[in-house]
Design a protein around this motif. Structure first.
Motif, PDB file in Angstrom:
ATOM      1  N   ASP A   1       0.840  -1.202   0.000  1.00 26.66           N
ATOM      2  CA  ASP A   1       0.000   0.000   0.000  1.00 26.66           C
ATOM      3  C   ASP A   1       0.875   1.253   0.000  1.00 26.66           C
ATOM      4  O   ASP A   1       0.596   2.226  -0.694  1.00 26.66           O
ATOM      5  N   HIS A   2       1.957   1.210   0.757  1.00 28.42           N
ATOM      6  CA  HIS A   2       2.893   2.334   0.806  1.00 28.42           C
ATOM      7  C   HIS A   2       3.558   2.537  -0.564  1.00 28.42           C
ATOM      8  O   HIS A   2       3.663   3.658  -1.055  1.00 28.42           O
ATOM      9  N   LEU A   3       3.997   1.443  -1.195  1.00 30.40           N
ATOM     10  CA  LEU A   3       4.588   1.540  -2.526  1.00 30.40           C
ATOM     11  C   LEU A   3       3.595   2.103  -3.534  1.00 30.40           C
ATOM     12  O   LEU A   3       3.954   2.919  -4.378  1.00 30.40           O
ATOM     13  N   LEU A   4       2.366   1.662  -3.455  1.00 33.44           N
ATOM     14  CA  LEU A   4       1.337   2.130  -4.369  1.00 33.44           C
ATOM     15  C   LEU A   4       1.167   3.649  -4.271  1.00 33.44           C
ATOM     16  O   LEU A   4       1.067   4.338  -5.278  1.00 33.44           O
ATOM     17  N   ARG A   5       1.180   4.181  -3.075  1.00 39.62           N
ATOM     18  CA  ARG A   5       1.074   5.636  -2.902  1.00 39.62           C
ATOM     19  C   ARG A   5       2.295   6.356  -3.482  1.00 39.62           C
ATOM     20  O   ARG A   5       2.182   7.422  -4.058  1.00 39.62           O
TER      21      ARG A   5
END
Length: 70
Positions: free
Chosen positions: A20-24
């Protein structure tokens, strides 16, 4: 590479990367590779090739298909 949910968040790998952090950070279309996993598989292939081919030279190549940004 293993994927998992922890506290409702998607993660992967032995280092528990938060997807989720990478996606942001990078947007909605990306590939995730486990570099140590790729290296371990290459070492394994080299060992097998060396065992089966003896003294013949071994060269292993890996292509990251459709990933022109790497």
């Amino acid at each position: 590479m293993s994927f998992f949910y922890r506290a409702g968040r998607l993660g992967c790998g032995p280092k528990h990367v938060d997807l989720d952090h990478l996606l942001r950070d990078v947007g909605d279309a990306f590939y995730v590779y486990d570099l140590e996993g790729v290296r371990e598989r290459a070492r394994h292939l080299r060992r097998l090739a060396t065992q089966n081919l003896g003294s013949k030279p071994v060269s292993i190549h890996y292509a990251m298909k459709a990933n022109s940004n790497l």
